[in-house]
Write a protein that holds these residues in place. Structure first.
Motif, short mmCIF file in Angstrom:
data_model
loop_
_atom_site.label_atom_id
_atom_site.label_comp_id
_atom_site.label_asym_id
_atom_site.label_seq_id
_atom_site.Cartn_x
_atom_site.Cartn_y
_atom_site.Cartn_z
N PRO A 26 0.79 -1.18 -0.05
CA PRO A 26 0.04 0.06 0.10
C PRO A 26 0.91 1.17 -0.10
CG PRO A 26 -0.79 -1.63 1.75
CD PRO A 26 0.52 -2.14 1.22
N LYS A 27 0.39 2.51 -0.65
CA LYS A 27 0.91 3.85 -0.38
C LYS A 27 1.05 3.90 1.18
CE LYS A 27 -1.19 5.27 -4.88
NZ LYS A 27 -1.83 6.14 -5.56
N GLY A 28 1.94 5.00 1.15
CA GLY A 28 2.22 5.24 2.67
C GLY A 28 3.01 4.43 3.38
N SER A 29 3.78 3.38 2.71
CA SER A 29 4.78 2.56 3.32
C SER A 29 5.68 2.91 3.37
CB SER A 29 4.70 1.22 2.63
OG SER A 29 3.50 0.41 2.53
N SER A 30 6.85 2.69 4.36
CA SER A 30 8.25 3.44 4.26
C SER A 30 9.27 2.47 4.57
CB SER A 30 8.14 4.71 5.23
OG SER A 30 7.70 4.04 6.54
N LEU A 31 10.53 2.85 4.45
CA LEU A 31 11.80 2.12 5.01
C LEU A 31 12.13 2.94 6.23
CD1 LEU A 31 14.00 0.85 1.87
CD2 LEU A 31 12.17 -0.35 3.15
N ILE A 32 12.63 2.34 7.19
CA ILE A 32 13.11 2.96 8.57
C ILE A 32 14.37 2.45 8.91
CG2 ILE A 32 12.40 3.31 10.95
CD1 ILE A 32 9.61 3.08 10.05
N ASP A 33 15.20 3.37 9.47
CA ASP A 33 16.60 2.81 9.87
C ASP A 33 16.12 2.50 11.39
OD1 ASP A 33 18.92 2.98 11.29
OD2 ASP A 33 19.87 4.42 9.98
N PRO A 34 16.51 1.12 11.78
CA PRO A 34 15.96 0.62 13.13
C PRO A 34 16.97 1.48 14.18
CG PRO A 34 17.42 -0.85 11.86
CD PRO A 34 17.06 0.16 10.81
N GLU A 35 18.00 1.95 13.71
CA GLU A 35 18.96 2.50 14.73
C GLU A 35 18.37 3.91 15.38
OE1 GLU A 35 23.14 2.21 14.05
OE2 GLU A 35 23.01 -0.11 14.10
N SER A 36 18.30 4.83 14.09
CA SER A 36 17.73 6.13 14.58
C SER A 36 16.39 6.42 14.19
CB SER A 36 18.42 7.07 13.24
OG SER A 36 17.82 6.90 12.00
N GLY A 37 15.64 5.59 13.85
CA GLY A 37 14.11 5.73 13.62
C GLY A 37 13.90 6.67 12.36
N ASP A 38 14.84 7.03 11.74
CA ASP A 38 14.73 7.83 10.62
C ASP A 38 14.12 7.15 9.34
OD1 ASP A 38 15.99 9.79 11.99
OD2 ASP A 38 17.85 9.75 11.05
N VAL A 39 12.91 7.73 8.78
CA VAL A 39 12.38 7.41 7.70
C VAL A 39 13.27 7.82 6.49
CG1 VAL A 39 10.47 7.78 5.96
CG2 VAL A 39 9.95 7.91 8.64
N LEU A 40 13.84 6.59 5.74
CA LEU A 40 14.75 6.63 4.42
C LEU A 40 14.07 6.94 3.45
CD1 LEU A 40 16.77 3.23 5.64
CD2 LEU A 40 17.21 5.86 6.17
N CYS A 41 12.77 6.44 3.07
CA CYS A 41 11.98 6.75 1.79
C CYS A 41 10.56 6.36 1.95
CB CYS A 41 12.68 5.91 0.60
SG CYS A 41 12.56 4.07 0.76
N THR A 42 9.65 6.79 1.23
CA THR A 42 8.34 6.25 1.16
C THR A 42 8.07 5.69 -0.01
OG1 THR A 42 7.32 8.30 0.68
CG2 THR A 42 7.62 7.83 2.94
N PHE A 43 7.06 4.60 0.07
CA PHE A 43 6.89 4.12 -1.35
C PHE A 43 5.37 3.17 -1.30
CE2 PHE A 43 8.93 1.01 1.77
CZ PHE A 43 8.31 -0.23 1.65
N GLY A 44 5.13 2.58 -2.18
CA GLY A 44 3.84 1.91 -2.11
C GLY A 44 3.08 2.20 -3.50
N THR A 45 2.10 1.12 -4.16
CA THR A 45 1.47 1.50 -5.24
C THR A 45 0.00 1.17 -5.09
OG1 THR A 45 1.78 -0.76 -5.96
CG2 THR A 45 3.35 0.90 -6.75
N LEU A 46 -0.45 0.57 -4.10
CA LEU A 46 -1.87 0.15 -3.92
C LEU A 46 -2.62 1.09 -2.97
CD1 LEU A 46 -1.42 -3.71 -2.99
CD2 LEU A 46 -1.95 -2.48 -5.36
N GLU A 47 -3.86 1.47 -3.24
CA GLU A 47 -4.69 2.05 -2.41
C GLU A 47 -5.44 1.06 -1.57
OE1 GLU A 47 -6.69 5.04 -4.94
OE2 GLU A 47 -4.93 6.17 -5.19
N GLY A 48 -6.15 1.63 -0.26
CA GLY A 48 -6.90 0.82 0.43
C GLY A 48 -8.20 1.41 0.81
N LEU A 49 -8.96 0.38 0.98
CA LEU A 49 -10.45 0.70 1.20
C LEU A 49 -10.81 -0.17 2.44
CD1 LEU A 49 -13.72 1.25 -0.83
CD2 LEU A 49 -13.77 -0.60 0.86
N ALA A 50 -11.57 0.52 3.70
CA ALA A 50 -11.90 -0.14 4.69
C ALA A 50 -13.32 -0.10 4.63
CB ALA A 50 -11.43 0.42 6.09
N LEU A 51 -14.15 -1.40 4.95
CA LEU A 51 -15.44 -1.55 5.01
C LEU A 51 -15.80 -1.81 6.45
CD1 LEU A 51 -18.41 -1.47 3.93
CD2 LEU A 51 -17.92 -3.74 3.42
N PHE A 52 -16.34 -1.06 7.36
CA PHE A 52 -16.64 -1.19 8.64
C PHE A 52 -18.12 -1.62 8.79
CE2 PHE A 52 -12.88 1.60 9.09
CZ PHE A 52 -12.05 0.75 9.66
#
Length: 201
Positions: free
Chosen positions: A94-120
């Motif tokens: 999904p869109k809004g995903s990210s790669l994170i550096d586990p030591e610093s917690g910094d976001v290295l980049c964002t990525f994703g191609t899918l959109e999401g729908l929730a039906l409650f």
């Protein structure tokens, strides 16, 4: 909130660097493994590019249910973040995903191609006979068949059962296309009365 770690742990290679892929996907641990961890492990292993060493699913307070899931990945020294992202997007994340550096917690980049729908689905305010005579699995099957899969309009990848609602999480290339299909189906289902739709990716 609680954090459930998968049982699929592997030894960390001596050489390599760790990154965390935080996926904007509302899926349970078993689904996370089947949909994301296992396919990524196969692709990384085939290229000797690294391995998935673990993962977890972050739960959220109601009404959100599941917040995201993580993959812990050790990359070979010559494997770039861009290549890892390409492999993940090949699988479909999904869109809004990210790669994170586990030591610093910094976001290295964002990525994703899918959109999401929730039906409650409303789990408390419908007549008792609606709950007694309806099967949510039949509703899911009808929606999934109409959507045609992630490669078409979308597919159910996760769900969550709360105290007042049941969340069904569908992912595909276009939220509006999914919403149009789901709206048409839920209008015919008593079980979907008083339900709500939310974009989640």
């Amino acid at each position: 909130m609680s954090f459930f770690s998968s049982l699929f742990k592997k030894p960390t290679p001596v050489d390599g660097r760790m990154v965390i892929a935080r996926l904007n996907a509302k899926v349970q641990p078993i689904a996370r493994y089947e949909i994301f961890e296992d396919p990524l492990s196969e692709r990384l292993g085939a290229e000797n590019a690294g391995e998935v060493t673990g993962g977890g699913t972050q739960m959220a307070d109601e009404p959100h249910g599941i917040e995201y899931c993580d993959l812990e990945i050790v990359l070979a020294d010559d494997t770039t973040n861009d290549h890892l992202v390409a492999l993940l997007e090949e699988i479909g994340v999904p869109k809004g995903s990210s790669l994170i550096d586990p030591e610093s917690g910094d976001v290295l980049c964002t990525f994703g191609t899918l959109e999401g729908l929730a039906l409650f689905l409303n789990g408390t305010d419908l007549p008792d006979e609606v709950y007694a005579e309806s099967d949510v699995n039949d509703l899911i099957e009808e929606i999934d068949t109409a959507l045609g899969g992630v490669g078409e309009a979308g597919e159910l990848l996760g769900h969550w059962d709360g105290s007042r609602e049941t969340g069904l999480y569908f992912y595909g290339p276009d939220f509006e296309a999914m919403r149009s299909t789901v709206e048409g189906i839920r209008a015919r289902w008593p079980l979907a009365e008083k339900s709500r739709i939310e974009q989640i990716a």
